[in-house]
Design an enzyme around this catalytic site. Structure first.
Site, PDB file in Angstrom:
ATOM      1  N   CYS A 152       1.073  -1.090   0.322  1.00 11.09           N
ATOM      2  CA  CYS A 152       0.043   0.148   0.483  1.00 11.09           C
ATOM      3  C   CYS A 152       0.815   1.477   0.130  1.00 11.09           C
ATOM      4  CB  CYS A 152      -1.053  -0.197   1.267  1.00 11.09           C
ATOM      5  SG  CYS A 152      -1.589  -1.246   1.096  1.00 11.09           S
TER       6      CYS A 152
ATOM      7  N   HIS B 261     -10.168   3.205  -1.440  1.00  7.33           N
ATOM      8  CA  HIS B 261      -8.228   3.163  -1.735  1.00  7.33           C
ATOM      9  C   HIS B 261      -8.061   2.212  -2.367  1.00  7.33           C
ATOM     10  CE1 HIS B 261      -4.057   2.207   0.070  1.00  7.33           C
ATOM     11  NE2 HIS B 261      -4.506   0.830   0.567  1.00  7.33           N
TER      12      HIS B 261
ATOM     13  N   CYS C 104       0.917   2.558   6.031  1.00  4.31           N
ATOM     14  CA  CYS C 104       1.360   1.615   6.277  1.00  4.31           C
ATOM     15  C   CYS C 104       1.305   0.800   4.969  1.00  4.31           C
ATOM     16  CB  CYS C 104       0.494   0.318   7.910  1.00  4.31           C
ATOM     17  SG  CYS C 104      -1.906   0.658   7.292  1.00  4.31           S
TER      18      CYS C 104
END
Length: 400
Positions: free
Chosen positions: A90, A356, A386
């Site tokens: 990510c 996301h 994160c």
């Protein structure tokens, strides 16, 4: 050689919801459209771009085969432009930006496009396989649990209850709705089809009518898989925990989304040559890795590391964009950084409301931060995410 790395522009697509408007486009087409928009916006001589660095978390199928170079060619950019695809889970979109900044600061390159893409409707997360998730002996050695279990573990350890995470999610939806209605997301580039018709020009995932009652009615998303044995792995490592409090739902976790973002980064001299005025300067970057079972706590340590590198404190930061992977992740970040409230954090909502698109999100957040710094006449911003495996990433920017 030691040059400053300037951000000349940061643009992005709207965030499309799962199987929404962007699902009709291939990832290469989406990224190429954004590259063309960047070129047209600045009348850019693309032969001046020395590399295109694109983060992509699921680089297989339509996103495989180095999508950065494929999109550059499909966009009709000069044949001299190279392309590179990177994957830090990510953190990939922001890592692409940080790599570009390193290239510029070295003095060996002068103009780079960085960013990210993931079209999760067409290329689902996890479809690239990998030993972390699918090889039993690696699972056992690393004490792997799915991210939702990690988020619930963070909530359990931090005493964040269902009301806390739902309240945070509700605030994210409210802030995102206000920002959408008032046009705060200046970095969005509407996507147009081959007939000149608009495909999407707003973040499709936002749910303006969300209520606390709606959020409270949702069932925990990770209790079932926790009962398959993953809870016991987490409890075995964190022995102070007797049971996992499963508080995360589809409403207080980041949504599956499609989208891309591109950022034009270069030296001040190159900007002067091309008559492009910089909007911000990248002044510090950092990555860390912490425990891979709890996994999602890297935001605070990465931010502290980036701040320390330039002798700054969190109080010196005016605006913070922290990726809302799960509500407990941001609540933990706020506690780790000693912040009194969310006043500076995700002031226009985050991934819980907007979705996301994993490889693109970091680059999107940088653009959102710059937009808001300019709107409020602020000077410093911090972007942090994160990432799987316990990683965290942060970037500090200064307005110019």
């Amino acid at each position: 050689m030691n040059n400053d790395a300037y951000v000349f522009d940061a643009i992005r697509t709207p965030r499309g919801k799962k199987d929404g408007a962007l699902n009709q486009l291939t990832p290469t087409d989406i990224l190429a459209k954004l590259l063309k928009a960047l070129q047209q916006k600045h009348n850019l001589d693309t032969s001046q771009v020395e590399d295109v660095v694109i983060g992509c978390v699921t680089p297989v199928g339509e996103q495989g085969g180095n999508i950065a170079k494929a999109a550059v060619q499909y966009a009709g950019w000069d044949e001299s432009v190279t392309g590179m695809q990177v994957n830090r889970f990510c953190a990939s979109g922001l890592e692409a930006i940080n790599l570009a900044a390193m290239k510029i600061k070295s003095g060996w390159e002068d103009l780079i496009v960085a960013g990210g893409i993931d079209c999760m409707s067409r290329v689902p997360m996890g479809s690239d396989g990998g030993s972390i998730m699918f090889e039993p002996k690696v699972n056992l050695k690393t004490q792997f649990v799915p991210q939702g279990i990690s988020a619930d573990l963070i909530a359990t350890l931090g005493d964040y209850y269902r009301e806390d995470v739902d309240s945070f999610a509700f605030e994210s939806q409210k802030r995102a709705t206000i920002a959408l209605n008032k046009g705060y997301f200046k970095s969005i580039i509407p996507l147009i089809d081959q007939n000149g018709l608009k495909i999407l020009d707003y973040d499709e995932h936002i749910r303006p009518k969300t209520t606390m009652e709606d959020l409270r009615a949702l069932k925990p998303s990770f209790e079932t898989i926790g009962n398959l044995g993953f809870d016991q792995i987490a409890i075995g490592k964190y022995t102070e925990v007797e049971s996992i409090n499963h508080v995360h739902t589809a409403g207080n976790s980041s949504g599956i989304a499609d989208g891309a973002a591109t950022v034009l980064i270069g030296s001040k001299q190159k900007g002067n040559e091309l008559c492009i005025v910089p909007r911000a300067k990248i002044i510090s970057i950092a990555t860390v890795s912490k425990d891979s079972t709890i996994m999602l706590t890297g935001l605070g340590p990465a931010s502290k590391k980036a701040l320390k590198k330039v002798g700054m404190d969190i109080k010196d930061i005016d605006i913070i964009e922290a990726n809302e992977a799960f509500a407990s992740v941001i609540l933990r970040f706020i506690d780790d950084m000693g912040l009194d409230s969310t006043e500076k954090v995700n002031v226009n909502g985050g991934a819980i409301a907007m979705g996301h698109p994993i490889g693109a999100t970091g680059a999107m957040l940088l653009g959102t931060a710059i937009d808001e710094m300019e709107r409020r006449d602020l000077n410093t911003g911090l972007i942090t995410l994160c990432a799987a495996g316990g990683m965290g990433i942060s970037t500090i920017i200064e307005r110019v």
